[in-house]
Write a protein that holds these residues in place. Structure first.
Motif, PDB file in Angstrom:
ATOM      1  N   LEU A 363       0.794  -0.974   0.022  1.00  0.00           N
ATOM      2  CA  LEU A 363       0.040  -0.155   0.054  1.00  0.00           C
ATOM      3  C   LEU A 363       0.842   1.144   0.164  1.00  0.00           C
ATOM      4  N   ILE A 364       1.958   1.308   0.859  1.00  0.00           N
ATOM      5  CA  ILE A 364       2.661   2.318   0.810  1.00  0.00           C
ATOM      6  C   ILE A 364       3.903   2.661  -0.622  1.00  0.00           C
ATOM      7  N   LEU A 365       3.914   1.671  -1.149  1.00  0.00           N
ATOM      8  CA  LEU A 365       4.649   1.762  -2.617  1.00  0.00           C
ATOM      9  C   LEU A 365       3.558   2.118  -3.347  1.00  0.00           C
ATOM     10  N   ILE A 366       2.335   1.679  -3.715  1.00  0.00           N
ATOM     11  CA  ILE A 366       1.310   2.274  -4.355  1.00  0.00           C
ATOM     12  C   ILE A 366       0.952   3.747  -4.236  1.00  0.00           C
ATOM     13  N   SER A 367       0.841   3.924  -2.859  1.00  0.00           N
ATOM     14  CA  SER A 367       0.700   5.483  -2.490  1.00  0.00           C
ATOM     15  C   SER A 367       1.608   6.425  -2.901  1.00  0.00           C
ATOM     16  N   ALA A 368       2.837   5.876  -2.954  1.00  0.00           N
ATOM     17  CA  ALA A 368       3.949   6.883  -3.273  1.00  0.00           C
ATOM     18  C   ALA A 368       4.032   7.003  -4.834  1.00  0.00           C
ATOM     19  N   LEU A 369       3.390   6.192  -5.707  1.00  0.00           N
ATOM     20  CA  LEU A 369       3.342   6.264  -7.050  1.00  0.00           C
ATOM     21  C   LEU A 369       2.204   6.863  -7.378  1.00  0.00           C
ATOM     22  N   LEU A 370       0.920   6.769  -6.709  1.00  0.00           N
ATOM     23  CA  LEU A 370      -0.106   7.505  -6.712  1.00  0.00           C
ATOM     24  C   LEU A 370       0.032   8.903  -6.662  1.00  0.00           C
ATOM     25  N   SER A 371       1.066   9.237  -5.555  1.00  0.00           N
ATOM     26  CA  SER A 371       1.294  10.479  -5.109  1.00  0.00           C
ATOM     27  C   SER A 371       1.999  11.415  -6.207  1.00  0.00           C
ATOM     28  N   ILE A 372       2.670  10.720  -6.939  1.00  0.00           N
ATOM     29  CA  ILE A 372       3.184  11.542  -8.116  1.00  0.00           C
ATOM     30  C   ILE A 372       2.284  11.766  -9.234  1.00  0.00           C
ATOM     31  N   ILE A 373       1.357  10.787  -9.364  1.00  0.00           N
ATOM     32  CA  ILE A 373       0.108  11.166 -10.289  1.00  0.00           C
ATOM     33  C   ILE A 373      -0.894  12.090  -9.887  1.00  0.00           C
ATOM     34  N   PHE A 374      -1.040  12.136  -8.672  1.00  0.00           N
ATOM     35  CA  PHE A 374      -1.852  13.085  -7.950  1.00  0.00           C
ATOM     36  C   PHE A 374      -1.380  14.771  -8.150  1.00  0.00           C
ATOM     37  N   ALA A 375       0.151  14.516  -7.978  1.00  0.00           N
ATOM     38  CA  ALA A 375       0.672  15.924  -7.760  1.00  0.00           C
ATOM     39  C   ALA A 375       0.771  16.335  -9.301  1.00  0.00           C
ATOM     40  N   HIS A 376       0.745  15.597 -10.525  1.00  0.00           N
ATOM     41  CA  HIS A 376       0.677  16.109 -11.850  1.00  0.00           C
ATOM     42  C   HIS A 376      -0.514  16.739 -11.837  1.00  0.00           C
ATOM     43  N   PHE A 377      -1.653  16.282 -11.512  1.00  0.00           N
ATOM     44  CA  PHE A 377      -2.878  16.911 -11.708  1.00  0.00           C
ATOM     45  C   PHE A 377      -3.257  18.310 -10.865  1.00  0.00           C
ATOM     46  N   LEU A 378      -2.528  18.099  -9.590  1.00  0.00           N
ATOM     47  CA  LEU A 378      -2.584  19.180  -8.776  1.00  0.00           C
ATOM     48  C   LEU A 378      -1.798  20.392  -9.117  1.00  0.00           C
ATOM     49  N   TYR A 379      -0.817  20.037  -9.961  1.00  0.00           N
ATOM     50  CA  TYR A 379      -0.049  21.110 -10.299  1.00  0.00           C
ATOM     51  C   TYR A 379      -0.691  21.921 -11.347  1.00  0.00           C
ATOM     52  N   LYS A 380      -1.212  20.968 -12.450  1.00  0.00           N
ATOM     53  CA  LYS A 380      -1.973  21.177 -13.686  1.00  0.00           C
ATOM     54  C   LYS A 380      -3.266  22.287 -13.353  1.00  0.00           C
ATOM     55  N   TYR A 381      -4.092  21.815 -12.349  1.00  0.00           N
ATOM     56  CA  TYR A 381      -5.357  22.324 -12.179  1.00  0.00           C
ATOM     57  C   TYR A 381      -5.560  23.087 -10.943  1.00  0.00           C
ATOM     58  N   ILE A 382      -4.552  23.293 -10.171  1.00  0.00           N
ATOM     59  CA  ILE A 382      -4.305  24.310  -8.681  1.00  0.00           C
ATOM     60  C   ILE A 382      -3.451  24.989  -8.626  1.00  0.00           C
ATOM     61  N   GLU A 383      -1.896  24.529  -9.001  1.00  0.00           N
ATOM     62  CA  GLU A 383      -1.081  25.197  -8.777  1.00  0.00           C
ATOM     63  C   GLU A 383      -0.616  26.314  -9.943  1.00  0.00           C
ATOM     64  N   ILE A 384      -0.802  25.810 -11.279  1.00  0.00           N
ATOM     65  CA  ILE A 384      -0.627  26.665 -12.252  1.00  0.00           C
ATOM     66  C   ILE A 384      -1.639  27.806 -12.333  1.00  0.00           C
ATOM     67  N   PRO A 385      -2.876  27.562 -12.124  1.00  0.00           N
ATOM     68  CA  PRO A 385      -3.876  28.778 -12.169  1.00  0.00           C
ATOM     69  C   PRO A 385      -3.862  29.569 -11.149  1.00  0.00           C
ATOM     70  N   THR A 386      -3.132  29.135  -9.741  1.00  0.00           N
ATOM     71  CA  THR A 386      -3.186  30.087  -8.698  1.00  0.00           C
ATOM     72  C   THR A 386      -1.698  30.828  -9.101  1.00  0.00           C
ATOM     73  N   ILE A 387      -0.900  30.181  -9.544  1.00  0.00           N
ATOM     74  CA  ILE A 387       0.341  31.310  -9.960  1.00  0.00           C
ATOM     75  C   ILE A 387      -0.179  32.459 -11.024  1.00  0.00           C
ATOM     76  N   THR A 388      -0.904  31.935 -12.051  1.00  0.00           N
ATOM     77  CA  THR A 388      -1.347  32.513 -13.083  1.00  0.00           C
ATOM     78  C   THR A 388      -2.388  33.800 -12.440  1.00  0.00           C
ATOM     79  N   LEU A 389      -3.191  33.444 -11.453  1.00  0.00           N
ATOM     80  CA  LEU A 389      -4.007  34.448 -10.789  1.00  0.00           C
ATOM     81  C   LEU A 389      -3.085  35.419 -10.058  1.00  0.00           C
ATOM     82  N   GLY A 390      -2.067  35.006  -9.448  1.00  0.00           N
ATOM     83  CA  GLY A 390      -1.005  35.755  -8.839  1.00  0.00           C
ATOM     84  C   GLY A 390      -0.507  37.037  -9.571  1.00  0.00           C
TER      85      GLY A 390
END
Length: 403
Positions: A363-390
């Motif tokens: 579970l820990i191994l799968i969670s680590a891999l999923l974290s990288i995938i989740f991070a991709h979407f968080l970066y694309k849909y939250i982080e980039i828009p908030t930087i652009t807004l700033g």
């Protein structure tokens, strides 16, 4: 003027990965015990913990690196002669730090409520560490909610354990530009010594007041604000490195191969100083407050110095620059902030959902891999828009000022 050190983005990405590894490992009780310097009989765990190999899961050390790097990056525009547009700067920092912070807090709380309603949370599992079991362990009360909104620091571990560092990052961002103005004066080394001494003294004073037992609220606020001054020290390290980056990297570039190897080994040893010596092991958690504070400062000071040495090595080495500018590492650097924010939620979601049916290590191994995938979407849909807004809001603010 606007030069970006892409190699440092990759370093940030690697450091975020080490935080991920750190938190994945301390979910397991034996590794959490090793993290606390408690004795155990597992030779493999001991070797992986109490040696330079600890660099792979050096979570605390990575956070000190983040603070030094923030100081470096925030200092560059001022040191390069760019006028400080303070309001515009604050708007961008608010959007960069606070908005993703609030998003992951709301996200974590949402999943907590879902898991709680389905009785998926077990906070008394012997298979997972106390560190893990105390996350999602209670419903945030009014005090916690106000603390989260105002970034006071109370209740962060319950919802997202990594967000404590964002609170200090946001606070320090408010006054750090004024500190850097002094770094750019004629005698920056003198200022460096004065700044470190003043910040260190304020930290000790706040720690003393926080232990007087006046009240729980007062003690906590003094403790939290005191550590904001403490971590400011490492921002100053970054500012000084930015000030002398060209001279120091040139020294490394011209050094003999033996000295370069020595510098690399010195970085590794210093960065993991807590795990290479009994000094760190036995005194970091001393029952004597003054001794504990002093030892922790000396450890962190050594880590910060080692981080600066790492940056000098990278700036003065064409080989390291070429390695760190590989596309996969640069992308890891891009999503590093999102990876830092999302991985605790990924761990809690997966482990609570499947720990009764699947192997914990799997579970820990799968969670680590999923974290990288989740991070991709968080970066694309939250982080980039908030930087652009700033950027948009800061430009709008500058236009109003001109008008």
């Amino acid at each position: 003027m606007g030069h970006r050190y892409e190699e440092f983005d990759s370093i940030r990405g690697i450091a975020s990965l080490s935080v991920l590894f750190h938190h994945c490992l301390i979910v397991v009780p034996i590794f959490y015990a090793a993290h606390l310097h408690q004795q155990n009989s597992d030779m493999l765990v001991n070797v992986f913990s109490n040696s330079p190999l600890h660099v792979v899961w050096a979570g605390h050390e990575a956070v000190i690196l983040f603070f030094v790097l923030s100081g470096f990056v925030l200092s560059l525009p001022i040191l390069n002669g760019k006028p400080l547009q303070y309001k515009s700067y604050l708007i961008k920092r608010f959007c960069r730090i606070y908005l993703p912070y609030i998003f992951v807090m709301v996200l974590s709380y949402t999943f907590y409520m879902i898991y709680k309603n389905f009785n998926l949370i077990d906070n008394f599992s012997e298979s997972t560490s106390i560190w893990f079991n105390t996350m999602w362990s209670e419903n945030p009360d009014f005090k916690s909610i106000i603390s989260i909104i105002l970034m006071l620091g109370y209740g962060t571990h319950n919802l997202n354990t990594v967000t404590w560092s964002l609170i200090h990052e946001m606070r320090i961002s408010i006054f750090f530009p004024f500190i850097i103005l002094f770094v750019n004066k004629k005698n920056p080394l003198k200022f460096f010594m004065i700044a470190i001494s003043v910040l260190f003294s304020i930290w000790l004073l706040f720690m003393f007041v926080s232990n007087l037992g006046i009240s729980e609220v007062v003690s906590y606020l003094f403790y939290s604000i005191g550590y904001t001054f403490y971590y400011s020290i490492f921002f100053v390290f970054g500012g000084m490195l930015a000030r002398y980056r060209s001279k120091l990297s040139n020294v490394f570039y011209k050094a003999k191969i033996e000295m370069k190897i020595f510098a690399i080994l010195l970085f590794i040893f210093g960065y993991t100083i807590e795990w290479n010596t009994t000094f760190g092991s036995y005194l970091k958690y001393s029952e004597f407050l003054n001794l504990k504070l002093l030892v922790n400062f000396l450890i962190d000071f050594t880590i910060a110095f080692s981080v600066c040495l790492l940056f000098i090595i990278v700036l003065g080495s064409g080989l390291f620059k070429s390695i760190l500018k590989r596309q996969e590492l640069l992308y890891l650097g891009k999503i590093s902030f999102s990876l830092y924010l999302i991985h605790p939620i990924s761990l809690m979601m997966l482990i609570h959902l499947f720990k009764e049916t699947l192997n914990l290590e799997f579970l820990i191994l799968i969670s680590a891999l999923l974290s990288i995938i989740f991070a991709h979407f968080l970066y694309k849909y939250i982080e980039i828009p908030t930087i652009t807004l700033g950027k948009k809001l800061s430009k709008s603010s500058e236009k109003k000022k001109v008008a």
